[in-house]
Motif scaffolding. Structure first.
Motif, PDB file in Angstrom:
ATOM      1  N   VAL A  84       7.939 -23.015  -0.119  1.00  0.00           N
ATOM      2  CA  VAL A  84       7.063 -23.488  -1.180  1.00  0.00           C
ATOM      3  C   VAL A  84       7.341 -24.959  -1.466  1.00  0.00           C
ATOM      4  N   LEU A  85       8.616 -25.322  -1.506  1.00  0.00           N
ATOM      5  CA  LEU A  85       8.992 -26.677  -1.899  1.00  0.00           C
ATOM      6  C   LEU A  85       9.250 -27.587  -0.704  1.00  0.00           C
ATOM      7  N   ALA A  86       8.681 -28.781  -0.780  1.00  0.00           N
ATOM      8  CA  ALA A  86       8.934 -29.807   0.237  1.00  0.00           C
ATOM      9  C   ALA A  86      10.236 -30.525  -0.069  1.00  0.00           C
ATOM     10  N   THR A  87      10.443 -30.847  -1.350  1.00  0.00           N
ATOM     11  CA  THR A  87      11.662 -31.518  -1.780  1.00  0.00           C
ATOM     12  C   THR A  87      12.046 -31.034  -3.172  1.00  0.00           C
ATOM     13  N   CYS A  88      13.309 -31.180  -3.479  1.00  0.00           N
ATOM     14  CA  CYS A  88      13.826 -30.886  -4.817  1.00  0.00           C
ATOM     15  C   CYS A  88      15.281 -31.319  -4.871  1.00  0.00           C
ATOM     16  N   GLU A  89      15.848 -31.196  -6.043  1.00  0.00           N
ATOM     17  CA  GLU A  89      17.287 -31.402  -6.223  1.00  0.00           C
ATOM     18  C   GLU A  89      17.835 -30.091  -6.755  1.00  0.00           C
ATOM     19  N   ARG A  90      19.022 -29.732  -6.296  1.00  0.00           N
ATOM     20  CA  ARG A  90      19.659 -28.516  -6.803  1.00  0.00           C
ATOM     21  C   ARG A  90      21.140 -28.526  -6.497  1.00  0.00           C
ATOM     22  N   HIS A  91      21.856 -27.681  -7.215  1.00  0.00           N
ATOM     23  CA  HIS A  91      23.284 -27.507  -6.997  1.00  0.00           C
ATOM     24  C   HIS A  91      23.466 -26.514  -5.857  1.00  0.00           C
ATOM     25  N   ASN A 100      13.215 -31.260 -10.243  1.00  0.00           N
ATOM     26  CA  ASN A 100      12.320 -32.226  -9.602  1.00  0.00           C
ATOM     27  C   ASN A 100      11.671 -31.694  -8.326  1.00  0.00           C
ATOM     28  N   PRO A 101      11.034 -30.535  -8.414  1.00  0.00           N
ATOM     29  CA  PRO A 101      10.416 -29.975  -7.215  1.00  0.00           C
ATOM     30  C   PRO A 101       9.107 -30.684  -6.845  1.00  0.00           C
ATOM     31  N   ARG A 102       8.861 -30.748  -5.554  1.00  0.00           N
ATOM     32  CA  ARG A 102       7.572 -31.205  -5.036  1.00  0.00           C
ATOM     33  C   ARG A 102       7.127 -30.180  -3.999  1.00  0.00           C
ATOM     34  N   ALA A 103       5.905 -29.697  -4.147  1.00  0.00           N
ATOM     35  CA  ALA A 103       5.411 -28.595  -3.320  1.00  0.00           C
ATOM     36  C   ALA A 103       4.944 -29.050  -1.942  1.00  0.00           C
ATOM     37  N   ASN A 104       5.096 -28.151  -0.982  1.00  0.00           N
ATOM     38  CA  ASN A 104       4.437 -28.314   0.306  1.00  0.00           C
ATOM     39  C   ASN A 104       2.952 -28.034   0.115  1.00  0.00           C
ATOM     40  N   ASN A 105       2.133 -28.451   1.053  1.00  0.00           N
ATOM     41  CA  ASN A 105       0.692 -28.241   0.946  1.00  0.00           C
ATOM     42  C   ASN A 105       0.312 -26.890   1.560  1.00  0.00           C
ATOM     43  N   ILE A 106       0.584 -25.837   0.806  1.00  0.00           N
ATOM     44  CA  ILE A 106       0.306 -24.474   1.262  1.00  0.00           C
ATOM     45  C   ILE A 106      -1.198 -24.261   1.419  1.00  0.00           C
ATOM     46  N   ALA A 107      -1.984 -24.796   0.502  1.00  0.00           N
ATOM     47  CA  ALA A 107      -3.445 -24.627   0.563  1.00  0.00           C
ATOM     48  C   ALA A 107      -3.994 -25.156   1.881  1.00  0.00           C
ATOM     49  N   ASP A 108      -3.472 -26.283   2.339  1.00  0.00           N
ATOM     50  CA  ASP A 108      -3.924 -26.858   3.602  1.00  0.00           C
ATOM     51  C   ASP A 108      -3.599 -25.930   4.774  1.00  0.00           C
ATOM     52  N   VAL A 109      -2.408 -25.356   4.777  1.00  0.00           N
ATOM     53  CA  VAL A 109      -2.024 -24.418   5.840  1.00  0.00           C
ATOM     54  C   VAL A 109      -2.968 -23.221   5.836  1.00  0.00           C
ATOM     55  N   LEU A 110      -3.295 -22.708   4.654  1.00  0.00           N
ATOM     56  CA  LEU A 110      -4.208 -21.567   4.568  1.00  0.00           C
ATOM     57  C   LEU A 110      -5.608 -21.943   5.050  1.00  0.00           C
ATOM     58  N   ASP A 111      -6.076 -23.112   4.656  1.00  0.00           N
ATOM     59  CA  ASP A 111      -7.405 -23.565   5.072  1.00  0.00           C
ATOM     60  C   ASP A 111      -7.489 -23.772   6.588  1.00  0.00           C
ATOM     61  N   ASN A 112      -6.393 -24.251   7.187  1.00  0.00           N
ATOM     62  CA  ASN A 112      -6.368 -24.497   8.630  1.00  0.00           C
ATOM     63  C   ASN A 112      -6.020 -23.262   9.454  1.00  0.00           C
TER      64      ASN A 112
END
Length: 178
Positions: A84-91, A100-112
């Motif tokens: 789900v997440l492209a980037t984030c910070e965590r312990h 500070n999560p940033r999502a992957n483009n799941i919708a694009d994968v589904l559309d393609n």
């Protein structure tokens, strides 16, 4: 005593690339790769994680095969894999500590990949939480069934491997339907 190291969900390249074969029917989404997975460059690289044992039980992908063989086995069975997440910070690898999560483009994968009929979210705390928060539009798509599955993580000791396998086996119906 646990070290207080910080881990990024993505080191340099933004996590691991999606694993998508021809005509996938199921997209399994974790929250983000663990520190061990990032170091190995492999999904579910922690040997204590139940993911590959689950894939062996429900889909016949040999858990003891090489990573290349396991990935090929998923693709042959029309199972795609990403986070789900492209980037984030965590312990360390703790999903509860994600910031500070940033999502992957799941919708694009589904559309393609219109052959994807189901999304399987690996973990109610991790993947499910972030999908609901960051991608409510994907969660509401009428053309996609969504399964909320127990985490394959070694931190999820509430269920045995056998109990997890019963829940995870539901995704195989999506493959049979297509």
């Amino acid at each position: 005593m646990r070290s207080k190291q910080s881990a990024s969900c993505a080191e340099g390249t933004g996590g691991l690339p999606p694993v998508i074969g021809d005509c996938p029917a199921v997209l399994i989404l974790g929250s983000s790769p663990s520190v061990i997975s990032l170091q190995k460059g492999e999904y579910y690289g922690n040997p204590r994680n139940h993911f590959w044992q689950l894939m062996e039980r429900i889909a016949g992908v040999p858990a003891d095969g090489s990573y290349t063989e396991r990935i090929a086995g998923l693709k042959e069975r029309r199972i795609a894999l990403w986070d789900v997440l492209a980037t984030c910070e965590r312990h360390a690898s703790c999903d509860q500590s994600i910031r500070n999560p940033r999502a992957n483009n799941i919708a694009d994968v589904l559309d393609n990949n219109p052959s994807i009929a189901c999304i399987a979210l690996n973990g109610k705390v991790g993947a499910t939480r972030w999908m609901r928060r960051l991608m409510p539009d994907v969660m509401e798509r009428a053309d996609i069934r969504i399964f909320f599955l127990p985490s394959s993580s070694p931190a999820n000791a509430r269920l045995s491997l056998e109990e997890k396998a019963v829940e995870w086996a539901r995704i195989m119906d999506c493959i049979k339907e297509k």
